[in-house]
Design an enzyme around this catalytic site. Structure first.
Site, PDB file in Angstrom:
ATOM      1  N   ASP A  11      47.863  84.234 -38.233  1.00  0.00           N
ATOM      2  CA  ASP A  11      47.944  85.179 -37.113  1.00  0.00           C
ATOM      3  C   ASP A  11      47.542  84.515 -35.796  1.00  0.00           C
ATOM      4  O   ASP A  11      46.712  83.610 -35.776  1.00  0.00           O
ATOM      5  CB  ASP A  11      47.031  86.382 -37.405  1.00  0.00           C
ATOM      6  CG  ASP A  11      47.364  87.584 -36.536  1.00  0.00           C
ATOM      7  OD1 ASP A  11      48.451  87.607 -35.923  1.00  0.00           O
ATOM      8  OD2 ASP A  11      46.528  88.499 -36.453  1.00  0.00           O
ATOM      9  N   GLY A  14      51.440  84.708 -31.044  1.00  0.00           N
ATOM     10  CA  GLY A  14      51.809  85.359 -29.783  1.00  0.00           C
ATOM     11  C   GLY A  14      50.763  85.121 -28.720  1.00  0.00           C
ATOM     12  O   GLY A  14      51.073  84.806 -27.567  1.00  0.00           O
ATOM     13  N   TRP A  16      48.589  82.710 -28.628  1.00  0.00           N
ATOM     14  CA  TRP A  16      48.606  81.264 -28.303  1.00  0.00           C
ATOM     15  C   TRP A  16      49.657  80.997 -27.227  1.00  0.00           C
ATOM     16  O   TRP A  16      49.408  80.274 -26.268  1.00  0.00           O
ATOM     17  CB  TRP A  16      48.914  80.477 -29.580  1.00  0.00           C
ATOM     18  CG  TRP A  16      48.914  78.989 -29.439  1.00  0.00           C
ATOM     19  CD1 TRP A  16      47.853  78.148 -29.687  1.00  0.00           C
ATOM     20  CD2 TRP A  16      50.008  78.152 -29.039  1.00  0.00           C
ATOM     21  NE1 TRP A  16      48.234  76.842 -29.462  1.00  0.00           N
ATOM     22  CE2 TRP A  16      49.539  76.818 -29.062  1.00  0.00           C
ATOM     23  CE3 TRP A  16      51.336  78.400 -28.662  1.00  0.00           C
ATOM     24  CZ2 TRP A  16      50.355  75.738 -28.731  1.00  0.00           C
ATOM     25  CZ3 TRP A  16      52.149  77.327 -28.324  1.00  0.00           C
ATOM     26  CH2 TRP A  16      51.649  76.015 -28.362  1.00  0.00           C
ATOM     27  N   ARG A  24      56.712  84.374 -26.745  1.00  0.00           N
ATOM     28  CA  ARG A  24      56.108  84.519 -28.069  1.00  0.00           C
ATOM     29  C   ARG A  24      56.805  83.630 -29.100  1.00  0.00           C
ATOM     30  O   ARG A  24      56.173  83.077 -29.992  1.00  0.00           O
ATOM     31  CB  ARG A  24      56.163  85.980 -28.530  1.00  0.00           C
ATOM     32  CG  ARG A  24      55.248  86.912 -27.738  1.00  0.00           C
ATOM     33  CD  ARG A  24      55.358  88.349 -28.249  1.00  0.00           C
ATOM     34  NE  ARG A  24      55.006  88.427 -29.658  1.00  0.00           N
ATOM     35  CZ  ARG A  24      53.758  88.561 -30.113  1.00  0.00           C
ATOM     36  NH1 ARG A  24      52.754  88.660 -29.278  1.00  0.00           N
ATOM     37  NH2 ARG A  24      53.518  88.605 -31.419  1.00  0.00           N
ATOM     38  N   ASN A  59      56.619  93.935 -39.462  1.00  0.00           N
ATOM     39  CA  ASN A  59      57.048  93.050 -38.369  1.00  0.00           C
ATOM     40  C   ASN A  59      58.485  93.302 -37.908  1.00  0.00           C
ATOM     41  O   ASN A  59      58.882  92.862 -36.824  1.00  0.00           O
ATOM     42  CB  ASN A  59      56.870  91.568 -38.743  1.00  0.00           C
ATOM     43  CG  ASN A  59      55.422  91.122 -38.810  1.00  0.00           C
ATOM     44  OD1 ASN A  59      55.064  90.229 -39.573  1.00  0.00           O
ATOM     45  ND2 ASN A  59      54.545  91.730 -38.008  1.00  0.00           N
ATOM     46  N   ARG A 185      41.161  91.921 -40.838  1.00  0.00           N
ATOM     47  CA  ARG A 185      41.827  92.929 -41.668  1.00  0.00           C
ATOM     48  C   ARG A 185      42.872  92.244 -42.522  1.00  0.00           C
ATOM     49  O   ARG A 185      43.281  91.121 -42.259  1.00  0.00           O
ATOM     50  CB  ARG A 185      42.462  94.014 -40.797  1.00  0.00           C
ATOM     51  CG  ARG A 185      43.385  93.472 -39.708  1.00  0.00           C
ATOM     52  CD  ARG A 185      44.047  94.618 -38.910  1.00  0.00           C
ATOM     53  NE  ARG A 185      44.789  94.098 -37.775  1.00  0.00           N
ATOM     54  CZ  ARG A 185      44.338  94.085 -36.505  1.00  0.00           C
ATOM     55  NH1 ARG A 185      43.151  94.587 -36.217  1.00  0.00           N
ATOM     56  NH2 ARG A 185      45.081  93.578 -35.523  1.00  0.00           N
TER      57      ARG A 185
END
Ligand code: IPE
Ligand code: IPE
Ligand code: MG
Length: 232
Positions: A11, A14, A16, A24, A59, A185
């Protein structure tokens, strides 16, 4: 102790990209580089299974351009990495519901699975259009069908049978689950299989995850006391 199975929620691509004023999709390209490095590093320490969460069922709800870029990246990754993975003995398996993918993506996944199927050093599991709830729902449906056909009695259904009905039936549960980017999470990843997994959360964004980060995660894992509900 080296974990037998590591699972990673990759994760932060985006964020980064945003930090660098990039699209993205450029973050996802950088994420692919981090994945290539990580696969090599994880195989080197003797881990047998590496599962990576690459695309969740949720997604699909992202902007179409980003979804398209991710699909393109899956196909490109197969093109560019298959030969090297074959050479180093890494077997690739995709888990998740493939029916929603385009023919091109489906063909790419079949291709990399076929080319690498003899790999014996490590299995790289790509979770694509995967979610734990959809996996469990599919498994329940299949078991219910077997009961309806008289193949299985309800009282025969045990934990082992449920595990065997999941996409992950061919491998042990993850010993260590790593999530990058600071989120703590599971986001619908391996919920059944994570019952006794150890968790490692790092603020590092996925494209920056390197060998030193992996070593830190392995060090923390080694110091954990896995009790499985028992008294030692
Ligand atoms: C993870 O990075 C890659 C995928 C989910 C495909 P994100 O794209 O979720 O990056 P952030 O969380 O927005 O930074
Ligand atoms: C989880 O990341 C899915 C993947 C890494 C493929 P997300 O970025 O989609 O999850 P949330 O939205 O932060 O829970
Ligand atoms: Mg994210």
């Amino acid at each position: 102790m080296i974990p037998q199975h590591i699972a990673i929620i990759m994760d932060g691509n985006g964020r980064w990209a945003r930090m660098r004023g990039k699209e993205r999709s450029e973050g996802h390209i950088a994420g692919m580089d981090a994945l290539r490095e990580t696969v090599r590093n994880v195989a080197q320490v003797g881990v047998k299974y590496l599962t990576v969460y690459a695309f969740s069922t949720e997604n699909w709800g992202r902007p179409q351009a980003e979804v398209d870029a991710l699909m393109e990246l899956i196909c490109k990754g197969v093109e560019m990495e298959s030969a090297e993975l074959m050479k180093v003995g890494i077997k690739v398996v995709a888990i998740g519901d493939r029916s929603r993918f385009s023919d091109k993506v489906k063909a790419s996944l079949e291709k990399i699975e076929q080319l690498t199927h003899a790999g014996e050093n490590m299995t790289l599991v790509l979770a694509l259009n995967y979610s734990s709830r959809s996996e469990i729902t599919t498994a329940v449906r299949n078991l219910a069908q077997r009961v309806a056909q008289g193949e299985v009695r309800p009282e025969d259904i045990d934990e082992q049978m449920i595990s065997s009905a999941l996409y992950t039936s061919f491998m042990p549960d993850p010993d260590l689950i790593i999530r990058t980017s600071g989120e703590c999470r599971l986001s619908n990843f391996l919920m059944w299989q994570a019952s006794y997994s150890e968790f490692y959360f790092t603020p590092t964004l996925w494209p920056d995850f390197d060998k030193a980060e992996l070593e830190r995660a392995l060090e923390v894992y080694s110091a954990r006391d896995r009790r499985y509900g028992l008294v030692k």
